[in-house]
Write a protein that holds these residues in place. Structure first.
Motif, PDB file in Angstrom:
ATOM      1  N   ARG A 294      62.253  67.664  30.499  1.00 31.67           N
ATOM      2  CA  ARG A 294      61.875  66.501  31.019  1.00 31.67           C
ATOM      3  C   ARG A 294      62.775  65.306  30.910  1.00 31.67           C
ATOM      4  N   ARG A 295      63.331  65.216  29.985  1.00 27.79           N
ATOM      5  CA  ARG A 295      64.127  64.016  29.823  1.00 27.79           C
ATOM      6  C   ARG A 295      65.604  64.423  29.526  1.00 27.79           C
ATOM      7  N   TYR A 296      66.347  63.326  29.777  1.00 24.75           N
ATOM      8  CA  TYR A 296      67.889  63.634  29.846  1.00 24.75           C
ATOM      9  C   TYR A 296      68.576  62.331  29.253  1.00 24.75           C
ATOM     10  N   ASP A 297      69.592  62.714  28.854  1.00 29.37           N
ATOM     11  CA  ASP A 297      70.542  61.454  28.385  1.00 29.37           C
ATOM     12  C   ASP A 297      71.361  60.899  29.671  1.00 29.37           C
ATOM     13  N   ASP A 298      72.266  59.945  29.257  1.00 27.21           N
ATOM     14  CA  ASP A 298      73.004  59.213  30.352  1.00 27.21           C
ATOM     15  C   ASP A 298      74.253  60.096  30.904  1.00 27.21           C
ATOM     16  N   GLN A 308      66.210  58.880  31.010  1.00 26.22           N
ATOM     17  CA  GLN A 308      65.981  59.340  32.402  1.00 26.22           C
ATOM     18  C   GLN A 308      65.022  60.560  32.215  1.00 26.22           C
ATOM     19  N   GLY A 309      64.008  60.583  33.082  1.00 27.48           N
ATOM     20  CA  GLY A 309      63.212  61.691  33.180  1.00 27.48           C
ATOM     21  C   GLY A 309      62.799  62.126  34.490  1.00 27.48           C
ATOM     22  N   ILE A 310      62.147  63.226  34.594  1.00 26.45           N
ATOM     23  CA  ILE A 310      61.788  63.814  36.043  1.00 26.45           C
ATOM     24  C   ILE A 310      60.197  64.397  35.984  1.00 26.45           C
ATOM     25  N   THR A 311      59.918  64.010  37.345  1.00 20.93           N
ATOM     26  CA  THR A 311      58.369  64.507  37.494  1.00 20.93           C
ATOM     27  C   THR A 311      58.428  65.129  38.866  1.00 20.93           C
ATOM     28  N   LEU A 312      57.700  66.152  39.136  1.00 20.18           N
ATOM     29  CA  LEU A 312      57.603  66.951  40.500  1.00 20.18           C
ATOM     30  C   LEU A 312      56.613  66.131  41.445  1.00 20.18           C
ATOM     31  N   THR A 313      56.917  66.331  42.662  1.00 30.04           N
ATOM     32  CA  THR A 313      56.146  65.666  43.466  1.00 30.04           C
ATOM     33  C   THR A 313      55.814  66.601  44.736  1.00 30.04           C
ATOM     34  N   GLY A 314      56.459  67.787  44.844  1.00 29.96           N
ATOM     35  CA  GLY A 314      55.958  68.727  45.837  1.00 29.96           C
ATOM     36  C   GLY A 314      56.930  70.091  45.994  1.00 29.96           C
ATOM     37  N   LEU A 315      56.454  71.125  46.521  1.00 28.97           N
ATOM     38  CA  LEU A 315      57.146  72.328  46.600  1.00 28.97           C
ATOM     39  C   LEU A 315      56.426  73.149  47.927  1.00 28.97           C
ATOM     40  N   GLY A 316      57.311  73.237  48.733  1.00 25.31           N
ATOM     41  CA  GLY A 316      56.601  74.068  49.895  1.00 25.31           C
ATOM     42  C   GLY A 316      58.082  74.640  50.803  1.00 25.31           C
ATOM     43  N   LYS A 317      57.609  75.364  51.928  1.00 26.99           N
ATOM     44  CA  LYS A 317      58.428  76.100  52.750  1.00 26.99           C
ATOM     45  C   LYS A 317      59.455  75.109  53.315  1.00 26.99           C
ATOM     46  N   ASN A 318      60.759  75.441  53.302  1.00 29.26           N
ATOM     47  CA  ASN A 318      61.570  74.662  53.888  1.00 29.26           C
ATOM     48  C   ASN A 318      61.776  75.077  55.379  1.00 29.26           C
ATOM     49  N   ALA A 319      62.102  73.735  56.128  1.00 24.55           N
ATOM     50  CA  ALA A 319      61.875  74.073  57.746  1.00 24.55           C
ATOM     51  C   ALA A 319      62.872  75.070  58.381  1.00 24.55           C
ATOM     52  N   ILE A 320      63.985  75.397  57.765  1.00 27.50           N
ATOM     53  CA  ILE A 320      64.845  76.005  58.299  1.00 27.50           C
ATOM     54  C   ILE A 320      65.228  77.525  57.573  1.00 27.50           C
ATOM     55  N   GLY A 321      65.540  77.596  56.424  1.00 25.23           N
ATOM     56  CA  GLY A 321      65.757  78.544  55.822  1.00 25.23           C
ATOM     57  C   GLY A 321      64.523  79.552  55.696  1.00 25.23           C
ATOM     58  N   ALA A 322      64.823  81.046  55.985  1.00 24.40           N
ATOM     59  CA  ALA A 322      63.639  81.556  56.091  1.00 24.40           C
ATOM     60  C   ALA A 322      62.818  82.131  54.721  1.00 24.40           C
ATOM     61  N   ASN A 323      63.400  81.962  53.748  1.00 25.84           N
ATOM     62  CA  ASN A 323      62.925  82.380  52.351  1.00 25.84           C
ATOM     63  C   ASN A 323      63.308  81.105  51.560  1.00 25.84           C
ATOM     64  N   ASP A 324      63.651  79.798  51.980  1.00 27.01           N
ATOM     65  CA  ASP A 324      63.939  78.788  51.426  1.00 27.01           C
ATOM     66  C   ASP A 324      62.717  77.976  50.986  1.00 27.01           C
ATOM     67  N   LEU A 325      62.820  77.353  49.574  1.00 27.15           N
ATOM     68  CA  LEU A 325      61.735  76.415  49.382  1.00 27.15           C
ATOM     69  C   LEU A 325      62.350  74.809  49.114  1.00 27.15           C
ATOM     70  N   ASP A 326      61.499  73.871  49.588  1.00 26.08           N
ATOM     71  CA  ASP A 326      62.051  72.636  49.368  1.00 26.08           C
ATOM     72  C   ASP A 326      61.183  72.074  47.965  1.00 26.08           C
ATOM     73  N   VAL A 327      62.109  71.465  46.965  1.00 31.76           N
ATOM     74  CA  VAL A 327      61.372  71.032  45.852  1.00 31.76           C
ATOM     75  C   VAL A 327      61.516  69.474  45.947  1.00 31.76           C
ATOM     76  N   THR A 328      60.657  68.742  46.136  1.00 31.48           N
ATOM     77  CA  THR A 328      60.764  67.214  45.987  1.00 31.48           C
ATOM     78  C   THR A 328      60.086  66.795  44.600  1.00 31.48           C
ATOM     79  N   PHE A 329      61.119  65.927  43.936  1.00 29.42           N
ATOM     80  CA  PHE A 329      60.916  65.474  42.695  1.00 29.42           C
ATOM     81  C   PHE A 329      61.326  63.894  42.639  1.00 29.42           C
ATOM     82  N   ARG A 330      60.838  63.273  41.558  1.00 26.39           N
ATOM     83  CA  ARG A 330      61.357  61.972  41.172  1.00 26.39           C
ATOM     84  C   ARG A 330      62.194  61.795  39.916  1.00 26.39           C
ATOM     85  N   VAL A 331      63.301  61.289  39.936  1.00 25.16           N
ATOM     86  CA  VAL A 331      64.026  60.842  38.773  1.00 25.16           C
ATOM     87  C   VAL A 331      63.851  59.662  38.297  1.00 25.16           C
TER      88      VAL A 331
END
Length: 452
Positions: A294-298, A308-331
């Motif tokens: 979850r957390r990371y140093d400098d 520093q830390g990370i939270t997830l905000t979304g995961l879904g089908k990528n618009a271009i890659g046939a089997n790709d997933l978009d992962v949206t996150f907040r640092v």
């Protein structure tokens, strides 16, 4: 997003903010977007919403995951498990003082939910050869026949979170039976044929026990606190599939629900289907459990006390890659002289591993794609228009993406399936990714257990 590397940039950012305000407002104190206590509070609230577990697995008619078995898959399970021990698939049967040896020549499986035949049943049609043998081994009668038998299916809770799909052989019913032996044809004597069907049904029921087709074990992922359980099943005769709804104790949004009942592509035996929202919920839980740092140093290395830390905000089908997933996150940056957060998106690539063996799996690989999105605050705004800064501080993101890909890979390669007394080997044969469903097609082999 290194504090040391960004110290001068952070100072420049503060000076720029002050240059944009009047002297009185600047000397009043730190700008709100750089207030670390506010961002620490926002980070903690976001963390608290991720990976929440329910007290109990809910009973509701929608499911984030399903296991789908085709008629071909059911046929292979029945043949592989019963082997030569059940008359329906071949074996011995005592009738009218004769020891009958039944050898199937052709079998077909059909699923039905017709109440007048059998609700939630498999119809097993068998063409067979039959031979009657005396206790001394002398053949008394030889011939062939055809039968159509209904076998009810049910889902049973075994122990704890384990359940099993069971074929109720002890409740089977012979719907049609015809025999031809030494010139005698039962079809020419309808009343006798009906009586024979009733008698054979009684005898086979007496000599049969329930057969466990497949067992669903608790999900072993992370610290094993996440549960995925087969709760319901339905038969879709037109599509030729059984769909088992899998429910979880992850607290997922209502929209995370599959549309079930579609036929499987090609000649597939089985499919594991998941809503992308299940993968998001699972990834959030792995962050909550610390399986994904979850957390990371400098320097971008995992550190429970890192700035520093990370939270997830979304995961879904990528618009271009046939089997790709978009992962949206907040640092987030929540410690130091300046704080804030940046919103970002990266891509995970799902693919079907093509190995030389029979146990192909789904691979999940992080890509190099990384885009910083608008909407950041404080120090996060620095990243939106500065590609060099993003490139220089990708260590944290790279580590996070690798850990995330590992856990998504474990999730999509769900294999907590077993057959009592047998070894079952799964082979991934197909993969499709859409906005609301990830389909993983499987074939399998049921093998005798070693020493069995």
């Amino acid at each position: 997003m290194s504090h040391r590397r960004f110290a001068s940039t952070g100072l420049a950012y503060v000076l720029a903010l002050c240059a944009a305000c009047d002297l009185e407002s600047c000397v009043r104190g730190e700008q709100q977007e750089l207030d670390c206590s506010d961002h620490q509070d926002g980070f903690e609230k976001a963390v608290a919403r991720e990976g929440v577990l329910l007290e109990a697995i809910p009973d509701k008619p929608s499911f984030p995951m399903a296991l789908v078995i085709s008629e071909r898959g059911i046929e292979e399970l029945l043949k592989g498990i019963t082997s030569d021990t059940n008359p329906v698939a071949g074996g011995d049967l005592s009738l009218f003082g004769l020891n009958l040896q039944i050898v199937p020549k052709k079998t077909e499986v059909e699923l039905t939910s017709e109440l007048d035949k059998c609700s939630r049943c498999v119809i097993f049609a068998v063409d067979f050869a039959v031979q009657a043998v005396t206790d001394g081994g002398t053949s008394q009668l030889a011939g062939n026949g055809k039968s159509k038998i209904s076998i009810p299916l049910r889902l049973e809770e075994i122990d704890g979170d384990t359940s099993a799909l069971v074929a109720a052989y002890e409740e089977l019913t012979i719907l049609d039976l015809s025999l031809t032996a030494m010139g005698f044809i039962t079809a020419e004597y309808p009343e006798f044929e009906k009586a024979l069907e009733i008698k054979m049904t009684e005898l086979i029921r007496e000599q049969s026990e329930p057969v466990q087709l497949m067992k669903f074990e608790p999900w072993t992922i992370g610290t094993n606190s996440v549960k995925v359980v087969a709760k319901e099943f339905a038969i879709f005769p037109d599509a030729g599939v059984i769909s088992l709804g899998m429910q979880t104790n992850l607290d997922l949004p209502k929209a995370v629900a599959l549309e079930v009942g579609q036929a499987l592509d090609g000649d597939a035996m089985m499919a594991v289907q998941m809503h992308p929202g299940l993968l998001l919920g699972m990834a959030e839980r792995m962050l909550a459990e610390g399986v994904i740092p979850r957390r990371y140093d400098d320097d971008g290395a995992p550190d429970p006390e890192g700035a520093q830390g990370i939270t997830l905000t979304g995961l879904g089908k990528n618009a271009i890659g046939a089997n790709d997933l978009d992962v949206t996150f907040r640092v987030w940056r929540t410690k130091g002289d300046y704080c804030g957060y940046a919103n970002a998106v990266s891509v995970l690539r799902l693919d079907l591993q093509d190995s030389d063996g029979i146990q192909d799996r789904i691979t999940v690989v992080p890509t190099d794609e990384l885009r910083v999105l608008d909407g950041g605050q404080g120090v996060g705004e620095l990243y939106e228009d500065n590609a060099d800064l993003v490139e220089e501080n990708k260590g944290l993101v790279d580590h996070f993406k690798r850990s995330l890909a590992d856990q998504i890979g474990i999730t999509v390669n769900y294999n907590e399936l077993a057959v009592d007394g047998q070894n079952i080997v799964f082979d991934a044969t197909g993969l499709t990714v859409s906005d609301k469903k990830i389909d993983i097609l499987l074939d399998f082999l049921v093998l005798a257990a070693e020493g069995g």
